[in-house]
Design a protein around this motif. Structure first.
Motif, PDB file in Angstrom:
ATOM      1  N   PRO A  69       0.820  -1.224   0.000  1.00  0.00           N
ATOM      2  CA  PRO A  69       0.000   0.000   0.000  1.00  0.00           C
ATOM      3  C   PRO A  69       0.851   1.270   0.000  1.00  0.00           C
ATOM      4  CG  PRO A  69      -0.742  -1.544   1.700  1.00  0.00           C
ATOM      5  CD  PRO A  69       0.598  -2.017   1.228  1.00  0.00           C
ATOM      6  N   SER A  72       0.194   6.905  -3.661  1.00  0.00           N
ATOM      7  CA  SER A  72       0.004   7.184  -5.099  1.00  0.00           C
ATOM      8  C   SER A  72       0.173   5.925  -5.935  1.00  0.00           C
ATOM      9  CB  SER A  72       1.024   8.221  -5.559  1.00  0.00           C
ATOM     10  OG  SER A  72       2.320   7.637  -5.575  1.00  0.00           O
ATOM     11  N   LYS A  73      -0.439   5.940  -7.097  1.00  0.00           N
ATOM     12  CA  LYS A  73      -0.320   4.804  -8.009  1.00  0.00           C
ATOM     13  C   LYS A  73       1.144   4.611  -8.423  1.00  0.00           C
ATOM     14  CE  LYS A  73      -2.242   2.172 -11.570  1.00  0.00           C
ATOM     15  NZ  LYS A  73      -3.327   1.842 -12.477  1.00  0.00           N
ATOM     16  N   ALA A  74       1.830   5.721  -8.663  1.00  0.00           N
ATOM     17  CA  ALA A  74       3.240   5.636  -9.073  1.00  0.00           C
ATOM     18  C   ALA A  74       4.064   4.912  -8.005  1.00  0.00           C
ATOM     19  CB  ALA A  74       3.796   7.038  -9.311  1.00  0.00           C
ATOM     20  N   GLU A  75       3.809   5.264  -6.752  1.00  0.00           N
ATOM     21  CA  GLU A  75       4.557   4.635  -5.664  1.00  0.00           C
ATOM     22  C   GLU A  75       4.188   3.153  -5.546  1.00  0.00           C
ATOM     23  OE1 GLU A  75       7.096   5.544  -3.887  1.00  0.00           O
ATOM     24  OE2 GLU A  75       7.072   3.844  -2.492  1.00  0.00           O
ATOM     25  N   ARG A  76       2.925   2.831  -5.771  1.00  0.00           N
ATOM     26  CA  ARG A  76       2.524   1.419  -5.688  1.00  0.00           C
ATOM     27  C   ARG A  76       3.199   0.600  -6.795  1.00  0.00           C
ATOM     28  NH1 ARG A  76      -2.334   3.892  -4.463  1.00  0.00           N
ATOM     29  NH2 ARG A  76      -3.462   3.371  -6.367  1.00  0.00           N
ATOM     30  N   LEU A  77       3.296   1.178  -7.975  1.00  0.00           N
ATOM     31  CA  LEU A  77       3.961   0.474  -9.080  1.00  0.00           C
ATOM     32  C   LEU A  77       5.447   0.286  -8.778  1.00  0.00           C
ATOM     33  CD1 LEU A  77       2.194   2.130 -12.160  1.00  0.00           C
ATOM     34  CD2 LEU A  77       1.875  -0.207 -11.278  1.00  0.00           C
ATOM     35  N   LYS A  78       6.035   1.304  -8.168  1.00  0.00           N
ATOM     36  CA  LYS A  78       7.447   1.222  -7.776  1.00  0.00           C
ATOM     37  C   LYS A  78       7.662   0.067  -6.778  1.00  0.00           C
ATOM     38  CE  LYS A  78      10.660   4.319  -5.715  1.00  0.00           C
ATOM     39  NZ  LYS A  78      10.786   5.611  -5.014  1.00  0.00           N
ATOM     40  N   MET A 116      -5.203  -2.807  -1.823  1.00  0.00           N
ATOM     41  CA  MET A 116      -3.909  -2.584  -2.495  1.00  0.00           C
ATOM     42  C   MET A 116      -2.979  -3.789  -2.342  1.00  0.00           C
ATOM     43  SD  MET A 116      -3.072   1.336  -1.385  1.00  0.00           S
ATOM     44  CE  MET A 116      -4.258   2.661  -1.626  1.00  0.00           C
ATOM     45  N   GLU A 119      -4.174  -6.424  -4.825  1.00  0.00           N
ATOM     46  CA  GLU A 119      -3.802  -6.008  -6.189  1.00  0.00           C
ATOM     47  C   GLU A 119      -2.306  -6.200  -6.428  1.00  0.00           C
ATOM     48  OE1 GLU A 119      -7.072  -2.441  -6.205  1.00  0.00           O
ATOM     49  OE2 GLU A 119      -4.992  -1.903  -6.712  1.00  0.00           O
ATOM     50  N   GLY A 120      -1.515  -5.836  -5.449  1.00  0.00           N
ATOM     51  CA  GLY A 120      -0.061  -5.955  -5.587  1.00  0.00           C
ATOM     52  C   GLY A 120       0.365  -7.403  -5.770  1.00  0.00           C
TER      53      GLY A 120
END
Lengths: 269, 269
Positions: A69, A72-78, A116, A119-120
């Motif tokens: 979790p 931001s989406k960017a941080e989650r993708l990272k 989250m 999803e991850g």
């Protein structure tokens, strides 16, 4: 319990280098080790793999991926990318299990954070499959719900594993995190077929900070043999990691810690 | 939230006498108080009742009975007797709720201890009924399972209340103890009709020892309004206790603590 199933989780000897821990495992006849990524980073990945391989140690798991979790989406993708690096490391070290400490909510929205996490994990499956690495969801004790894991019960971890329903995803059962749970034994039974790891240690009375006061087996109140039997009845017969985060044990010399670990493991697990 | 529903749980001002806390409640326009037995013992029961009555304060609950599990039958009976004294005190203080902190296992047998809790509560019912006092089972956070309560989830407390099925027995919901629970909202709904109390405070990140690092509302991660709405939807509209065990807050002067409590309560609960 047989020494053959004992795996030393490296955090039990937090103040020692990988090479020290590996040598002490050899001296004590311990066949398995479970390294942590921050230790591997210190020693270097290829060098770590070489040290472990040349000592003929098997690797029960790599700790840890997760921490999904983020605000931001960017941080989650990272973070998902970071987990792909963890999968690579697990494969390089010769283990097929990456332990997931799932992460906390970036804000107060615990349900959102739980979504989250799921999803991850799902996003990682194709990469994990290619690498031959399984993802072990480790529910943490509710004490860590605010800062380390919104997944706090084996029931929740089983729910996720069942919903995702991939041979790549299972659960890791640590007695410290689950011993208090009124539904423990039914959830262990339910996790049959997807148990990827089993960790032992103890919960001491009035211990203080739960992060660094985990007990050596026998020093606390957990019904170790009962839980171990339940985990075996559910079909898990793999290595059993001794994982102890305890600032007093960390002050002990590594050889003493391993001797005590072995003694308690043989007698009490 | 309205000030009319604010009750000051006395442990929030652990370093003050009953009379100091009562005076400060009057100064701040707080109508309710929830005393603890060790404080009542210090001030004397009749004198405590008089202090509270003359200040026109209402008593939301008495904390605490419970502590049922013990190694011998004689000791268990002694504890039930001690709970009868607690019921007497609750009645004398003018509250109809005794909060139960159920107790820990005297050994490693957590299932056995859970059975002792249920037996203990059942044994108290006739006496509680005669005294006009209800028994509120307060599930504690799993951090306290080894030393304070083997009842660690609202689901468990609801199970006991449903099995016993007496108007004398219900549950007390404290956000600190239950916020992490994936089944929280369904269990709050299930507790409809037998909620005897609602406590607020907060869970702070990386706080250390869970016993003495409970947070002031707003200092942590708990979804206070969401939980409060759920508790109201389940039919509870009684006093809301602010109960904070925190060694830093205990060092504050009582008047400052109450001003801050009131401010946060009005804004965040």
């Amino acid at each position: 319990m047989d020494i053959q199933r004992l795996s030393l989780n490296q955090i039990t000897c937090e103040n020692n280098s990988l090479i020290e821990v590996v040598e002490n495992c050899q001296n004590e006849g311990i066949d398995w080790i479970a390294p942590w990524r921050h230790k591997i980073a210190n020693a270097g990945l290829k060098e770590s793999a070489r040290i472990i391989r040349e000592a003929n140690l098997k690797v029960s798991s790599l700790c840890r991926g997760g921490m999904f979790p983020a605000a931001s989406k960017a941080e989650r993708l990272k973070r998902i990318d970071e987990n792909r690096r963890a999968i690579d490391e697990a494969a390089e070290l010769g283990t097929d299990v990456l332990v997931l400490v799932c992460g906390a909510a970036p804000d107060r929205d615990i349900d959102g954070a739980r979504a989250m996490v799921e999803e991850g994990i799902e996003a990682l499956i194709p990469y994990a499959e290619q690498a031959g690495v399984k993802l072990g969801i480790e529910p943490l004790h509710p004490s860590f719900a605010a800062d380390r894991s919104v997944i706090v019960s084996l029931g929740q971890a089983n729910d996720i594993a069942e919903r995702i329903s991939s041979p790549q995803v299972g659960v890791v059962i640590d007695v410290y995190h689950v011993w208090w749970d009124p539904k423990l034994y039914e959830e262990i039974e339910r996790s049959s077929g997807h148990i990827l790891g089993f960790h032992v240690n103890d919960w001491c009375k009035d211990a203080g900070n739960p992060l660094t006061s985990r007990g050596m087996m026998g020093d606390g109140v957990i019904e170790l043999k009962r839980i171990r039997h339940a985990v075996e009845d559910a079909g898990y017969n793999g290595p059993i990691e001794v994982e102890i985060l305890n600032d007093k044990i960390w002050e002990m010399p590594c050889d003493k810690t391993l001797k005590l670990t072995k003694e308690r493991f043989l007698e009490l697990v």
